[in-house]
Design an enzyme around this catalytic site. Structure first.
Site, PDB file in Angstrom:
ATOM      1  N   ASP A 107       0.813  -1.211   0.000  1.00  0.00           N
ATOM      2  CA  ASP A 107       0.000   0.000   0.000  1.00  0.00           C
ATOM      3  C   ASP A 107       0.847   1.262   0.000  1.00  0.00           C
ATOM      4  O   ASP A 107       1.479   1.577   1.002  1.00  0.00           O
ATOM      5  CB  ASP A 107      -0.898  -0.046   1.237  1.00  0.00           C
ATOM      6  CG  ASP A 107      -1.736   1.184   1.395  1.00  0.00           C
ATOM      7  OD1 ASP A 107      -1.946   1.907   0.416  1.00  0.00           O
ATOM      8  OD2 ASP A 107      -2.194   1.437   2.515  1.00  0.00           O
ATOM      9  N   ASP A 288      -2.340   5.695  -4.850  1.00  0.00           N
ATOM     10  CA  ASP A 288      -2.570   4.781  -3.731  1.00  0.00           C
ATOM     11  C   ASP A 288      -2.881   3.375  -4.227  1.00  0.00           C
ATOM     12  O   ASP A 288      -3.997   3.076  -4.645  1.00  0.00           O
ATOM     13  CB  ASP A 288      -3.725   5.308  -2.878  1.00  0.00           C
ATOM     14  CG  ASP A 288      -3.961   4.502  -1.620  1.00  0.00           C
ATOM     15  OD1 ASP A 288      -3.354   3.419  -1.471  1.00  0.00           O
ATOM     16  OD2 ASP A 288      -4.754   4.939  -0.776  1.00  0.00           O
TER      17      ASP A 288
END
EC number: 3.4.23.-
Length: 395
Positions: A107, A288
């Site tokens: 992430d 992201d």
């Protein structure tokens, strides 16, 4: 920080063009695609998780490819497994001595290395047993993360060895869960590996895995390349630490400046088009990998939806036409170049006779540029400058 949005967001559903030096990879061990029967597409939950994730840090409301074991060359390649409808992507990471296999969502929107453990009596997955690792050292600092859907997790910190694509990090800070919500038990992953900047780590002063790859001289460059596959094209994905893989780059890389003042890979999108029609001018966004959808602020989302004739569902999601032939590509302009989201990614999932869009909106005043965009465009993240380089991707 990403864990909140990214890991679970995914569970939810959830200026100048520069040619870059060639970075190749070596054939290695193949990984099989894994499907999780418990997963259900839920775009609404993805939106909620994204909002909660970023609210923590701002005042504003497999088919995997191959592993490269080549520390000598200063790069390491990690294959990813694509879960269901590109809901999330995880890698199997080795932790401890002897190594224990942990499934982690990578992430770029968070900076913590978090996973379940045998210290947790309520966890559905007890992936890591510290008593079986000779290199484990308890630190004991507390950490806690909560999500927009009401789920949460907390635990203690420790250090241990972590291996990424043949690159062994020694003394990496890890966050072990001692408690987690029941919603975690049916997931495909054991935790999150944050790739954002260390300023947003839940535990202050913690070095991220990328920090340690750099400081321990395990990679020759402070970069990592990201390719995310599509289920429709066989799934999979790959992270290359210390380099990137030109086999998944279609064309030249364009350099885009990054604003990391809030700990994220923040970029400026200078234009947004549906086909040839401009629908929005400049806005800020965050790249992201831990978020499933492309999430705009509400005003921008409304303009994009109107251009596609999409219906606002009132929960941050849109219902869009299921006929791909009626959907023109969505183009985001960055670094003076347009990068596209094609029709097949504008439809996230079909629910009955209706389709949910691969884009949505939130109450935040910036965009979250998630996997809807990233599974169509290769990104090289450079922590050192900081900057990113982007190019269209290919399987």
């Amino acid at each position: 920080m990403k864990f909140s949005l990214a890991l679970l967001a995914t569970v939810a559903l959830a200026t100048i063009s520069q040619a870059a030096p060639v970075e190749k990879q070596v054939a290695g061990k193949p990984f099989q695609l894994v499907k999780n029967p418990h997963y259900q597409a839920n775009a609404t939950r993805a939106i909620f998780r994204a909002e909660k994730k970023y609210a923590r840090h701002t005042a504003i409301p497999e088919q995997g490819k191959t592993i490269v074991k080549s520390a000598a060359s200063g790069t390491g390649s990690v294959p990813m497994t694509d879960v269901d409808y590109d809901v999330e992507y995880y890698a199997t990471v080795s932790v401890g001595t002897p190594a224990q296999s942990i499934k982690l969502d990578f992430d770029t929107g968070s900076s913590d290395l978090w996973f379940s453990s045998t210290l947790c009596t309520s966890c559905g997955s007890k992936s890591f047993d510290p008593t079986k690792s000779s290199t484990y050292k308890k630190v004991g600092k507390s950490w806690q993360i909560s999500y927009g859907d009401g789920s949460s997790a907390s635990g203690i910190t420790a250090t241990d060895n972590v291996e990424l694509g043949g690159l062994k990090i020694t003394g990496q800070t890890i966050e072990l869960a001692t408690r987690e919500s029941s919603s975690f038990s049916s997931g495909a992953i054991d935790g999150i590996l944050g790739l954002g900047f260390d300023t947003i780590s839940t535990v202050a002063g913690t070095k991220t895995p990328v920090d340690n790859l750099i400081s321990q001289n395990l990679i020759s460059k402070p970069i990592f390349g990201v390719w995310l596959g599509k289920q429709s094209e066989g799934g999979g994905g790959e992270y290359v630490f210390g380099g990137y893989n030109t086999d998944h780059i279609d064309g030249s890389l364009t350099t885009v400046k990054v604003d990391n003042s809030q700990g994220w890979y923040g970029v400026t999108v200078s234009g947004l088009k549906v086909g040839s029609k401009s629908v929005a001018s400049s806005f800020d966004g965050i790249l992201d990998t831990g978020t499933t959808l492309l999430i705009f602020d509400q005003a921008t989302g409304s303009k994009v939806a109107a251009a596609y004739g999409a219906k606002d569902n009132g929960d941050g999601t849109y219902t869009i036409s299921c006929d791909q032939s009626k959907l023109q590509p969505l183009a985001l302009t960055m670094g003076g170049k347009d990068f596209f989201v094609p029709a097949d990614s504008l439809i996230y999932v079909k629910q009955g006779s209706q389709c949910i869009a691969g884009f949505g909106y939130s109450s935040m005043d910036f965009a979250i540029i998630g996997d809807t965009f990233l599974k169509n465009n290769y990104v090289v993240f450079n922590q050192g400058v900081p900057e990113v380089q982007i190019a269209p991707s290919k399987a």
